[in-house]
Motif scaffolding. Sequence first.
Motif, PDB file in Angstrom:
ATOM      1  N   SER A  98      44.202  15.342 -32.163  1.00 52.47           N
ATOM      2  CA  SER A  98      45.227  14.811 -33.058  1.00 52.47           C
ATOM      3  C   SER A  98      46.463  15.695 -33.084  1.00 52.47           C
ATOM      4  CB  SER A  98      44.659  14.651 -34.475  1.00 52.47           C
ATOM      5  OG  SER A  98      44.315  15.915 -35.028  1.00 52.47           O
ATOM      6  N   PHE A  99      46.283  17.004 -32.830  1.00 53.55           N
ATOM      7  CA  PHE A  99      47.412  17.938 -32.782  1.00 53.55           C
ATOM      8  C   PHE A  99      47.863  18.196 -31.339  1.00 53.55           C
ATOM      9  CE2 PHE A  99      45.519  18.998 -36.903  1.00 53.55           C
ATOM     10  CZ  PHE A  99      46.649  19.018 -37.708  1.00 53.55           C
ATOM     11  N   HIS A 100      47.139  17.581 -30.386  1.00 54.15           N
ATOM     12  CA  HIS A 100      47.435  17.718 -28.954  1.00 54.15           C
ATOM     13  C   HIS A 100      47.506  19.199 -28.557  1.00 54.15           C
ATOM     14  CE1 HIS A 100      48.286  15.281 -25.463  1.00 54.15           C
ATOM     15  NE2 HIS A 100      49.106  16.238 -25.033  1.00 54.15           N
ATOM     16  N   SER A 101      46.481  19.938 -28.927  1.00 54.88           N
ATOM     17  CA  SER A 101      46.438  21.375 -28.649  1.00 54.88           C
ATOM     18  C   SER A 101      45.134  21.756 -27.960  1.00 54.88           C
ATOM     19  CB  SER A 101      46.589  22.169 -29.953  1.00 54.88           C
ATOM     20  OG  SER A 101      45.523  21.876 -30.839  1.00 54.88           O
ATOM     21  N   LEU A 102      45.155  22.879 -27.261  1.00 57.77           N
ATOM     22  CA  LEU A 102      43.960  23.435 -26.613  1.00 57.77           C
ATOM     23  C   LEU A 102      43.305  22.439 -25.665  1.00 57.77           C
ATOM     24  CD1 LEU A 102      42.347  25.137 -29.755  1.00 57.77           C
ATOM     25  CD2 LEU A 102      43.793  26.221 -28.015  1.00 57.77           C
ATOM     26  N   HIS A 103      44.116  21.723 -24.895  1.00 58.81           N
ATOM     27  CA  HIS A 103      43.545  20.711 -24.028  1.00 58.81           C
ATOM     28  C   HIS A 103      43.719  21.053 -22.550  1.00 58.81           C
ATOM     29  CE1 HIS A 103      47.748  19.610 -23.789  1.00 58.81           C
ATOM     30  NE2 HIS A 103      47.483  18.690 -22.880  1.00 58.81           N
ATOM     31  N   LYS A 104      42.857  20.446 -21.726  1.00 60.34           N
ATOM     32  CA  LYS A 104      42.925  20.567 -20.283  1.00 60.34           C
ATOM     33  C   LYS A 104      43.118  19.170 -19.694  1.00 60.34           C
ATOM     34  CE  LYS A 104      39.870  24.617 -20.065  1.00 60.34           C
ATOM     35  NZ  LYS A 104      38.617  25.163 -19.494  1.00 60.34           N
ATOM     36  N   ARG A 119      39.865  16.794 -33.805  1.00 58.62           N
ATOM     37  CA  ARG A 119      40.980  17.369 -34.560  1.00 58.62           C
ATOM     38  C   ARG A 119      42.017  17.994 -33.617  1.00 58.62           C
ATOM     39  NH1 ARG A 119      42.491  19.222 -39.519  1.00 58.62           N
ATOM     40  NH2 ARG A 119      43.662  21.193 -39.575  1.00 58.62           N
ATOM     41  N   ALA A 120      41.544  18.700 -32.590  1.00 55.45           N
ATOM     42  CA  ALA A 120      42.460  19.300 -31.634  1.00 55.45           C
ATOM     43  C   ALA A 120      43.259  18.219 -30.902  1.00 55.45           C
ATOM     44  CB  ALA A 120      41.691  20.158 -30.636  1.00 55.45           C
ATOM     45  N   PHE A 146      39.669  17.894 -24.947  1.00 55.54           N
ATOM     46  CA  PHE A 146      39.916  18.713 -26.128  1.00 55.54           C
ATOM     47  C   PHE A 146      38.582  19.225 -26.672  1.00 55.54           C
ATOM     48  CE2 PHE A 146      43.237  15.571 -25.739  1.00 55.54           C
ATOM     49  CZ  PHE A 146      44.408  16.235 -26.041  1.00 55.54           C
ATOM     50  N   GLU A 178      42.249  13.874 -20.435  1.00 56.79           N
ATOM     51  CA  GLU A 178      42.655  15.020 -21.238  1.00 56.79           C
ATOM     52  C   GLU A 178      41.461  15.443 -22.084  1.00 56.79           C
ATOM     53  OE1 GLU A 178      46.222  14.240 -23.401  1.00 56.79           O
ATOM     54  OE2 GLU A 178      47.441  14.003 -21.595  1.00 56.79           O
TER      55      GLU A 178
END
Length: 207
Positions: free
Chosen positions: A61-67, A58-59, A54, A52
Amino acid sequence: MDADFNDVIKQGYVMIRNRHFWASLSFSQHLTYQRCWLVLKKASSKGPCRLERFPNERAASFHSLHKVTDLTHVKNIARPPKQKRKHGLTLTFRDVTAMTLNFECERFHVFLMPCRGLGTHGECILQIGLEAISLWDALRPHLKVASWPLRSLRRYGGDQTWFSFEAGRMCDTGEGFFKFQTLEGDAIYQKVHATVLLALSQAETIA
């Protein structure tokens, strides 16, 4: 059942480059690497063995904007030439694409305790790489004192004030016990343990 199950094997910053497998080296050498936060996860009820990616920690930790990259489609894992990327891996997928990773090796200041197998002790720099633990002279940072392949370690451990490991007879120093005083013992242990798990995961993927 463990309600606190964690499928993370390894995570940290890497330099990553995606390219078509058929691209010539003359073109790929002009491509740039992008720094990102990469998380290696083992197969579980949450998904297959995967990477995964990111943009930063920081991204993650929020589990966002990932591939997500499914590692079950990896055809081959190889090390690039050492003169180009010493701490890197190239993953080749079944859809004729490839991903090159350049890992950030870590260095720690330690105090080597007197031991058999090495004729020196004192302030050193301990480097944790993808394949080995290396020890460098603190005053002459380009002078390597010793190196121990991770696959040859019999055991290792640490806490807030020390880190130690037992080396097998196949190491350059021969078998022996090496102990280091350090304020980063926990971090060294976690780094070594994560790297060992990563190597095991790679071996399982190739198999």
